[in-house]
Design a protein around this motif. Structure first.
Motif, PDB file in Angstrom:
ATOM      1  N   GLY A   1     -19.262 -32.090  -3.358  1.00 39.97           N
ATOM      2  CA  GLY A   1     -20.337 -32.549  -2.475  1.00 39.97           C
ATOM      3  C   GLY A   1     -20.402 -31.717  -1.211  1.00 39.97           C
TER       4      GLY A   1
ATOM      5  N   GLY B   1     -19.904 -34.417   5.048  1.00 36.70           N
ATOM      6  CA  GLY B   1     -18.447 -34.477   4.969  1.00 36.70           C
ATOM      7  C   GLY B   1     -17.858 -33.269   4.245  1.00 36.70           C
TER       8      GLY B   1
ATOM      9  N   GLU C   1     -21.305 -28.150  -5.541  1.00 33.57           N
ATOM     10  CA  GLU C   1     -22.521 -28.779  -4.998  1.00 33.57           C
ATOM     11  C   GLU C   1     -23.716 -28.284  -5.815  1.00 33.57           C
ATOM     12  OE1 GLU C   1     -23.794 -30.951  -2.462  1.00 33.57           O
ATOM     13  OE2 GLU C   1     -25.672 -30.307  -3.408  1.00 33.57           O
ATOM     14  N   PRO C   2     -24.508 -29.193  -6.410  1.00 29.25           N
ATOM     15  CA  PRO C   2     -25.579 -28.736  -7.302  1.00 29.25           C
ATOM     16  C   PRO C   2     -26.745 -28.042  -6.597  1.00 29.25           C
ATOM     17  CG  PRO C   2     -25.606 -31.139  -7.099  1.00 29.25           C
ATOM     18  CD  PRO C   2     -24.358 -30.649  -6.433  1.00 29.25           C
TER      19      PRO C   2
ATOM     20  N   TYR D   1     -29.291 -27.649   1.329  1.00 24.96           N
ATOM     21  CA  TYR D   1     -29.041 -29.041   1.720  1.00 24.96           C
ATOM     22  C   TYR D   1     -30.070 -29.447   2.766  1.00 24.96           C
ATOM     23  CZ  TYR D   1     -26.627 -33.096   3.743  1.00 24.96           C
ATOM     24  OH  TYR D   1     -26.302 -34.352   4.202  1.00 24.96           O
TER      25      TYR D   1
ATOM     26  N   ALA E   1     -20.232 -32.009 -10.523  1.00 24.85           N
ATOM     27  CA  ALA E   1     -18.952 -32.481 -11.050  1.00 24.85           C
ATOM     28  C   ALA E   1     -19.260 -33.701 -11.917  1.00 24.85           C
ATOM     29  CB  ALA E   1     -18.011 -32.861  -9.915  1.00 24.85           C
TER      30      ALA E   1
ATOM     31  N   SER F   1     -16.849 -36.045  -1.356  1.00 26.80           N
ATOM     32  CA  SER F   1     -17.795 -36.494  -0.333  1.00 26.80           C
ATOM     33  C   SER F   1     -19.199 -36.528  -0.942  1.00 26.80           C
ATOM     34  CB  SER F   1     -17.742 -35.570   0.890  1.00 26.80           C
ATOM     35  OG  SER F   1     -18.383 -36.184   2.008  1.00 26.80           O
TER      36      SER F   1
ATOM     37  N   ARG G   1     -25.922 -46.381   4.485  1.00 23.97           N
ATOM     38  CA  ARG G   1     -25.868 -45.167   5.310  1.00 23.97           C
ATOM     39  C   ARG G   1     -26.859 -45.279   6.463  1.00 23.97           C
ATOM     40  NH1 ARG G   1     -27.833 -39.957   1.810  1.00 23.97           N
ATOM     41  NH2 ARG G   1     -25.592 -39.707   1.930  1.00 23.97           N
TER      42      ARG G   1
ATOM     43  N   ASP H   1     -19.956 -41.401   3.577  1.00 26.47           N
ATOM     44  CA  ASP H   1     -20.576 -42.654   3.151  1.00 26.47           C
ATOM     45  C   ASP H   1     -19.803 -43.343   2.028  1.00 26.47           C
ATOM     46  OD1 ASP H   1     -22.569 -41.948   4.920  1.00 26.47           O
ATOM     47  OD2 ASP H   1     -24.079 -41.523   3.387  1.00 26.47           O
TER      48      ASP H   1
ATOM     49  N   SER I   1     -22.445 -42.423   8.699  1.00 19.72           N
ATOM     50  CA  SER I   1     -23.372 -41.488   9.344  1.00 19.72           C
ATOM     51  C   SER I   1     -22.891 -40.065   9.112  1.00 19.72           C
ATOM     52  CB  SER I   1     -23.448 -41.762  10.853  1.00 19.72           C
ATOM     53  OG  SER I   1     -22.293 -41.247  11.500  1.00 19.72           O
ATOM     54  N   GLY I   2     -23.790 -39.096   9.376  1.00 21.73           N
ATOM     55  CA  GLY I   2     -23.410 -37.700   9.267  1.00 21.73           C
ATOM     56  C   GLY I   2     -22.356 -37.332  10.297  1.00 21.73           C
ATOM     57  N   PHE I   3     -22.507 -37.883  11.494  1.00 20.74           N
ATOM     58  CA  PHE I   3     -21.530 -37.654  12.574  1.00 20.74           C
ATOM     59  C   PHE I   3     -20.161 -38.176  12.148  1.00 20.74           C
ATOM     60  CE2 PHE I   3     -21.619 -37.332  17.485  1.00 20.74           C
ATOM     61  CZ  PHE I   3     -20.258 -37.141  17.576  1.00 20.74           C
TER      62      PHE I   3
HETATM   63  P1  FAD Z   1     -24.175 -36.399   1.895  1.00 22.13           P
HETATM   64  O1  FAD Z   1     -24.445 -35.714   3.164  1.00 22.13           O
HETATM   65  O2  FAD Z   1     -25.262 -37.152   1.223  1.00 22.13           O
HETATM   66  O3  FAD Z   1     -23.657 -35.288   0.897  1.00 22.13           O
HETATM   67  C1  FAD Z   1     -23.349 -35.599  -0.440  1.00 22.13           C
HETATM   68  C2  FAD Z   1     -23.502 -34.320  -1.273  1.00 22.13           C
HETATM   69  O4  FAD Z   1     -22.797 -34.499  -2.494  1.00 22.13           O
HETATM   70  C3  FAD Z   1     -24.943 -34.011  -1.646  1.00 22.13           C
HETATM   71  O5  FAD Z   1     -25.272 -32.707  -1.234  1.00 22.13           O
HETATM   72  C4  FAD Z   1     -24.977 -34.167  -3.166  1.00 22.13           C
HETATM   73  O6  FAD Z   1     -25.849 -33.224  -3.789  1.00 22.13           O
HETATM   74  C5  FAD Z   1     -23.527 -33.921  -3.544  1.00 22.13           C
HETATM   75  N1  FAD Z   1     -23.086 -34.581  -4.767  1.00 22.13           N
HETATM   76  C6  FAD Z   1     -23.213 -35.884  -5.124  1.00 22.13           C
HETATM   77  N2  FAD Z   1     -22.664 -36.102  -6.326  1.00 22.13           N
HETATM   78  C7  FAD Z   1     -22.137 -34.923  -6.738  1.00 22.13           C
HETATM   79  C8  FAD Z   1     -21.443 -34.507  -7.914  1.00 22.13           C
HETATM   80  N3  FAD Z   1     -21.181 -35.358  -8.907  1.00 22.13           N
HETATM   81  N4  FAD Z   1     -21.062 -33.203  -8.019  1.00 22.13           N
HETATM   82  C9  FAD Z   1     -21.330 -32.319  -7.002  1.00 22.13           C
HETATM   83  N5  FAD Z   1     -21.997 -32.665  -5.876  1.00 22.13           N
HETATM   84  C10 FAD Z   1     -22.393 -33.949  -5.744  1.00 22.13           C
HETATM   85  N6  FAD Z   1     -26.482 -39.624  10.311  1.00 22.13           N
HETATM   86  C11 FAD Z   1     -26.264 -39.243  11.591  1.00 22.13           C
HETATM   87  O7  FAD Z   1     -25.129 -38.940  11.953  1.00 22.13           O
HETATM   88  N7  FAD Z   1     -27.271 -39.203  12.502  1.00 22.13           N
HETATM   89  C12 FAD Z   1     -28.544 -39.518  12.172  1.00 22.13           C
HETATM   90  O8  FAD Z   1     -29.445 -39.447  13.015  1.00 22.13           O
HETATM   91  C13 FAD Z   1     -28.820 -39.912  10.836  1.00 22.13           C
HETATM   92  N8  FAD Z   1     -30.068 -40.224  10.455  1.00 22.13           N
HETATM   93  C14 FAD Z   1     -30.316 -40.578   9.160  1.00 22.13           C
HETATM   94  C15 FAD Z   1     -31.606 -40.915   8.789  1.00 22.13           C
HETATM   95  C16 FAD Z   1     -31.903 -41.265   7.482  1.00 22.13           C
HETATM   96  C17 FAD Z   1     -33.300 -41.625   7.088  1.00 22.13           C
HETATM   97  C18 FAD Z   1     -30.859 -41.286   6.520  1.00 22.13           C
HETATM   98  C19 FAD Z   1     -31.142 -41.621   5.091  1.00 22.13           C
HETATM   99  C20 FAD Z   1     -29.559 -40.971   6.885  1.00 22.13           C
HETATM  100  C21 FAD Z   1     -29.271 -40.622   8.203  1.00 22.13           C
HETATM  101  N9  FAD Z   1     -27.969 -40.311   8.606  1.00 22.13           N
HETATM  102  C22 FAD Z   1     -27.726 -39.948   9.908  1.00 22.13           C
HETATM  103  C23 FAD Z   1     -26.834 -40.525   7.680  1.00 22.13           C
HETATM  104  C24 FAD Z   1     -26.286 -39.242   7.037  1.00 22.13           C
HETATM  105  O9  FAD Z   1     -27.319 -38.533   6.382  1.00 22.13           O
HETATM  106  C25 FAD Z   1     -25.193 -39.579   6.037  1.00 22.13           C
HETATM  107  O10 FAD Z   1     -24.348 -40.566   6.539  1.00 22.13           O
HETATM  108  C26 FAD Z   1     -24.370 -38.342   5.707  1.00 22.13           C
HETATM  109  O11 FAD Z   1     -25.201 -37.382   5.076  1.00 22.13           O
HETATM  110  C27 FAD Z   1     -23.169 -38.671   4.838  1.00 22.13           C
HETATM  111  O12 FAD Z   1     -22.463 -37.514   4.494  1.00 22.13           O
HETATM  112  P2  FAD Z   1     -21.733 -37.443   3.079  1.00 22.13           P
HETATM  113  O13 FAD Z   1     -20.979 -36.166   3.062  1.00 22.13           O
HETATM  114  O14 FAD Z   1     -21.018 -38.721   2.819  1.00 22.13           O
HETATM  115  O15 FAD Z   1     -22.941 -37.413   2.016  1.00 22.13           O
END
Ligand code: FAD
Length: 392
Positions: free
Chosen positions: A9, A13, A35-36, A40, A78, A104, A161, A289, A299-301
């Motif tokens: 992912g 994260g 990552e597919p 991003y 994956a 992640s 999220r 998440d 959150s992304g942060f």
């Molecule tokens: P993600 O960033 O979603 O990354 C997951 C990645 O894993 C993806 O690229 C996906 O393609 C990949 N993946 C999934 N399954 C597989 C697999 N089997 N094999 C390979 N790759 C895979 N956060 C903030 O901090 N500030 C904000 O202002 C904010 N605003 C937001 C507004 C909206 C409308 C939304 C929906 C979210 C917002 N967020 C914000 C939240 C933030 O986007 C997420 O919390 C954050 O992206 C989580 O990170 P992550 O690494 O867990 O997942």
């Protein structure tokens, strides 16, 4: 040979963890990111795109910076984890061995969460809760609304999220409609009785978008909702309404690969706060998440903050480098209208039991326009800084 880290992912994260381990280990660790997608698109700031404050290209980030920083980027899904062999299977065939595996994968949706909706309905009724094409689709539907039409949102139950995300979205949709379609209406069916930064959002909606937003919370039957994607109707507490756009944000769970790896308990993957390692397997770490970690919002942060703690711990485990005590932080900014920014945030530490909140802050109602503008400008700086920290 060198110790091997595999990251599944490349989002908030995963990209951060891969980049930091490659950068700080100076070639001593082999880092592979699976990552597919080739680009991003951030969910963060995607609401500003809906409101017309950003272009879609502003949200896209490629993986070239990670590759240049020494990460082996594999564009594939994956599909499984063999915890005994310590390998990750790829959709394109073959498998990748690991000593430490970092997951992640973000979120997937809980089946049957909203009556009448499933993934096959996501074109008629988009969630726009994963970045990219879904966000663009929702924007196109918003722009195509007839004069005086109705935009409906089905809001998600906790935990999900970005707690303020649906309400920032309501604000940005209202901003777009105020300018382009001022007699249109927004209805929100919400299974919760209260929501993040509620007083700030409701004050903003009254100030900027008077009479446009009808929020129907749990106390008024907002959780008793079904949709019909063919008829384009929403039924709230027995009352059916025809709508022009319906943004269904269903209940969420950890991205499916966490479940396939066997590290989930219910919808999420429990982790140790000190290093983000899975409670089911000490060689697997879960970030962002997908993790069940305690007090941090999804959150992304937060994901970025957790990834740095994890990267430090994984390097320490594999190369004996110094491991610092875990400290985390988060701020969630939201834009209500032009230059009207608000924020909520906190710092956190690791206890035996969970990631525990230390200190927090939140914008106040009635703040001056200057302060709100400064808060918005701070969020612009944050976006530029954190995406550079993630993607190089
Ligand atoms: P993600 O960033 O979603 O990354 C997951 C990645 O894993 C993806 O690229 C996906 O393609 C990949 N993946 C999934 N399954 C597989 C697999 N089997 N094999 C390979 N790759 C895979 N956060 C903030 O901090 N500030 C904000 O202002 C904010 N605003 C937001 C507004 C909206 C409308 C939304 C929906 C979210 C917002 N967020 C914000 C939240 C933030 O986007 C997420 O919390 C954050 O992206 C989580 O990170 P992550 O690494 O867990 O997942």
């Amino acid at each position: 040979g060198k110790p091997r880290v595999v990251v599944v992912g490349g989002g908030a994260g995963g990209a951060t963890a891969a980049r930091y381990i490659a950068k700080d280990s100076k070639g001593k660790i082999d880092v592979t990111l699976i990552e597919p997608t080739r680009m991003y698109y951030t969910c963060f700031f995607s609401n500003l795109y809906l409101g017309g404050f950003k272009e879609i290209d502003d949200l896209g980030h490629s993986y070239g910076g990670l590759a240049a920083g020494g990460v082996n980027v594999v564009h594939d899904w994956a599909t499984g984890v063999d915890r005994d062999a310590k390998t990750v299977a790829l959709a394109g065939g073959g498998s990748v061995p690991y000593d430490k595996l970092i997951l992640s994968p973000g979120i997937d949706f809980v089946d049957g969460a909203v009556e009448g909706w499933d993934l096959s309905a996501q074109n008629a009724m988009p969630h726009a809760y994963k970045g990219g094409s879904q966000t663009e689709l929702l924007k196109a539907q918003l722009m195509a609304m007839p004069e005086g039409g109705t935009f409906a949102m089905v809001a998600p139950p906790n935990p999900y999220r970005c707690p303020p995300g649906p309400y920032e979205r309501v604000s940005m949709v209202a901003h777009y409609l105020k300018v382009n379609n001022p007699t249109a209406k927004i209805i929100v069916a919400d299974p919760k009785a209260k929501f993040s930064k509620q007083a700030l959002f409701q004050e903003g909606w009254a100030n900027h978008y008077e009479g446009m937003v009808d929020w129907i919370g749990e106390d008024f039957g907002g959780g008793n909702v079904s949709v019909d994607p063919n008829a384009m109707t929403v039924t709230i507490d027995g009352e059916e309404t025809s709508v022009d756009v319906c943004n269904v944000i269903p209940a969420m769970k950890a991205g499916r690969i966490a479940e396939l790896a066997g590290v989930t308990d219910g919808n999420w993957a429990p982790v140790h706060a000190a290093d983000m390692s899975s409670k089911a397997d000490g060689d697997i770490y879960v970030l962002g998440d997908a993790a069940s970690q305690g007090d941090m919002p999804k959150s992304g942060f937060s994901a970025n903050s957790q990834a740095k703690v994890c990267a430090n711990a994984v390097r320490g485990a594999l190369t004996g480098s110094k491991v610092f005590p875990a400290k985390f932080s988060n701020t969630c900014w939201s834009l209500i209208d032009t230059n009207d920014g608000v924020k909520v945030g906190a710092t956190y530490e690791a206890t035996e039991e969970k990631i525990a909140k230390v200190d927090g802050f939140i914008s106040a109602t009635g703040e001056s326009a200057d302060l709100r503008r400064a808060t918005y400008e701070e969020s612009e700086g944050w976006y530029a800084g954190i995406t550079a920290d993630m993607f190089g």
